[in-house]
Design a protein around this motif. Structure first.
Motif, PDB file in Angstrom:
ATOM      1  N   TRP A 196       0.704  -0.873  -0.018  1.00 27.93           N
ATOM      2  CA  TRP A 196       0.072  -0.043   0.110  1.00 27.93           C
ATOM      3  C   TRP A 196       0.847   1.050  -0.495  1.00 27.93           C
ATOM      4  O   TRP A 196       0.901   1.818  -0.770  1.00 27.93           O
ATOM      5  N   LEU A 197       2.035   0.985   0.966  1.00 29.72           N
ATOM      6  CA  LEU A 197       2.850   2.833   0.891  1.00 29.72           C
ATOM      7  C   LEU A 197       3.216   2.253  -0.533  1.00 29.72           C
ATOM      8  O   LEU A 197       3.854   3.928  -0.966  1.00 29.72           O
ATOM      9  N   ASN A 198       3.597   1.435  -1.401  1.00 30.31           N
ATOM     10  CA  ASN A 198       3.812   1.810  -2.442  1.00 30.31           C
ATOM     11  C   ASN A 198       3.193   2.487  -3.532  1.00 30.31           C
ATOM     12  O   ASN A 198       3.268   3.212  -4.629  1.00 30.31           O
ATOM     13  N   ILE A 199       2.099   2.455  -3.431  1.00 25.18           N
ATOM     14  CA  ILE A 199       0.612   2.617  -4.484  1.00 25.18           C
ATOM     15  C   ILE A 199       1.124   4.410  -3.749  1.00 25.18           C
ATOM     16  O   ILE A 199       1.114   5.575  -4.680  1.00 25.18           O
ATOM     17  N   LEU A 200       0.788   4.610  -2.283  1.00 24.13           N
ATOM     18  CA  LEU A 200       0.893   6.321  -1.908  1.00 24.13           C
ATOM     19  C   LEU A 200       2.011   6.790  -2.325  1.00 24.13           C
ATOM     20  O   LEU A 200       2.205   7.591  -2.682  1.00 24.13           O
ATOM     21  N   MET A 201       3.205   6.412  -2.495  1.00 23.36           N
ATOM     22  CA  MET A 201       4.465   7.262  -2.691  1.00 23.36           C
ATOM     23  C   MET A 201       5.101   7.526  -4.353  1.00 23.36           C
ATOM     24  O   MET A 201       5.113   8.371  -5.167  1.00 23.36           O
ATOM     25  N   THR A 202       3.900   6.897  -4.859  1.00 31.18           N
ATOM     26  CA  THR A 202       3.809   7.715  -6.467  1.00 31.18           C
ATOM     27  C   THR A 202       2.058   8.113  -7.086  1.00 31.18           C
ATOM     28  O   THR A 202       2.678   8.872  -8.135  1.00 31.18           O
ATOM     29  N   VAL A 203       1.655   8.496  -6.250  1.00 29.12           N
ATOM     30  CA  VAL A 203       0.369   9.078  -6.443  1.00 29.12           C
ATOM     31  C   VAL A 203       0.806  10.780  -6.448  1.00 29.12           C
ATOM     32  O   VAL A 203      -0.086  11.584  -7.784  1.00 29.12           O
ATOM     33  N   PRO A 204       2.058  11.735  -5.596  1.00 26.03           N
ATOM     34  CA  PRO A 204       2.637  12.657  -6.085  1.00 26.03           C
ATOM     35  C   PRO A 204       2.575  12.466  -7.556  1.00 26.03           C
ATOM     36  O   PRO A 204       2.406  13.627  -8.065  1.00 26.03           O
ATOM     37  N   GLN A 205       3.351  11.703  -7.878  1.00 27.90           N
ATOM     38  CA  GLN A 205       4.062  11.709  -9.793  1.00 27.90           C
ATOM     39  C   GLN A 205       2.618  11.553 -10.344  1.00 27.90           C
ATOM     40  O   GLN A 205       3.056  11.942 -11.520  1.00 27.90           O
ATOM     41  N   GLY A 206       1.780  11.219 -10.356  1.00 26.26           N
ATOM     42  CA  GLY A 206       0.422  11.102 -10.744  1.00 26.26           C
ATOM     43  C   GLY A 206      -0.133  12.347 -10.842  1.00 26.26           C
ATOM     44  O   GLY A 206      -0.841  12.996 -12.097  1.00 26.26           O
ATOM     45  N   LEU A 207      -0.418  13.040  -9.394  1.00 21.13           N
ATOM     46  CA  LEU A 207      -1.060  14.135  -9.965  1.00 21.13           C
ATOM     47  C   LEU A 207      -0.219  15.412 -10.394  1.00 21.13           C
ATOM     48  O   LEU A 207      -0.541  16.335 -11.100  1.00 21.13           O
ATOM     49  N   ILE A 208       1.452  15.780 -10.481  1.00 21.94           N
ATOM     50  CA  ILE A 208       2.062  16.303 -10.657  1.00 21.94           C
ATOM     51  C   ILE A 208       1.840  15.846 -12.687  1.00 21.94           C
ATOM     52  O   ILE A 208       2.111  16.591 -13.415  1.00 21.94           O
ATOM     53  N   TRP A 209       1.885  14.557 -13.054  1.00 26.59           N
ATOM     54  CA  TRP A 209       1.744  13.955 -14.477  1.00 26.59           C
ATOM     55  C   TRP A 209       0.639  14.822 -14.670  1.00 26.59           C
ATOM     56  O   TRP A 209       0.588  16.192 -16.114  1.00 26.59           O
ATOM     57  N   GLN A 210       0.053  14.860 -14.157  1.00 23.98           N
ATOM     58  CA  GLN A 210      -1.624  15.515 -14.668  1.00 23.98           C
ATOM     59  C   GLN A 210      -1.554  16.693 -14.731  1.00 23.98           C
ATOM     60  O   GLN A 210      -2.595  17.907 -15.821  1.00 23.98           O
ATOM     61  N   TYR A 211      -1.257  17.664 -14.132  1.00 24.76           N
ATOM     62  CA  TYR A 211      -1.130  19.391 -13.736  1.00 24.76           C
ATOM     63  C   TYR A 211      -0.374  19.782 -14.824  1.00 24.76           C
ATOM     64  O   TYR A 211      -0.324  20.849 -15.209  1.00 24.76           O
ATOM     65  N   ASN A 212       0.931  18.637 -15.092  1.00 25.06           N
ATOM     66  CA  ASN A 212       1.074  19.256 -16.106  1.00 25.06           C
ATOM     67  C   ASN A 212       1.171  18.952 -17.758  1.00 25.06           C
ATOM     68  O   ASN A 212       1.578  19.417 -18.438  1.00 25.06           O
TER      69      ASN A 212
END
Length: 166
Positions: free
Chosen positions: A83-99
């Motif tokens: 579950w922590l592996n999922i959580l650690m990459t959520v910010p990259q997804g946020l940034i990807w969609q933001y960009n």
């Protein structure tokens, strides 16, 4: 010291990419590179954190200087680190969609898959080159990909909400 070499070299790459984008005024992209650096710190250093679990019950094998898990979703592998592996990459997804606000789920999936494969591929390569001592785990590819997709979906929802409030 040699086991830290991959992280040090990759850190120099991230710094150079940040500086390049800073000079070209692409400030939003810098967040992506900083996220990559953070993921590198979590996965490409010789410091491994275990949160207990049933490691002995996970079917794995030794190859190319590291432990490999190639059978996904074994019951013992779905633990806190899953579950922590999922959580650690959520910010990259946020940034990807933001960009890349025009991108949707197929691009999110590709970005997530690229993220997971890069992280685990780096661990495999660095295990071979400098005995990094990290597990190469198919579950991590799946969870990293899922984290990017979840983060991108959250950002899309936030972008849509913000657009309706205007």
């Amino acid at each position: 010291m040699v086991r830290w070499l991959p992280f040090i070299l990759v850190s120099l790459l991230w710094v150079s990419l940040c500086l390049r984008d800073w000079r070209h005024g692409r400030l939003r992209r810098i967040w992506w590179w900083l996220g990559c650096w953070g993921l590198s710190a979590l996965t490409w250093t010789p410091v491994a954190i275990t949160l207990g679990g049933s490691v002995g019950q996970i079917q794995s094998f030794w190859w190319a200087g590291g432990i490999w898990v190639i059978w996904p979703l074994q019951p013992a592998s779905v633990d806190a680190s899953f579950w922590l592996n999922i959580l650690m990459t959520v910010p990259q997804g946020l940034i990807w969609q933001y960009n890349h606000s025009a991108h949707r789920w197929r691009q999110w999936l590709l970005a997530g898959l690229a993220t997971g494969l890069t992280l685990e591929g780096g661990q495999a390569l660095f295990n071979r080159l400098v005995s990094l001592g990290r597990w190469v785990d198919i579950n991590d590819v799946i969870t990293n990909c899922l984290g990017v997709v979840i983060g991108a979906a959250i950002m899309l929802a936030l972008q849509r909400r913000h657009a309706t409030l205007k």
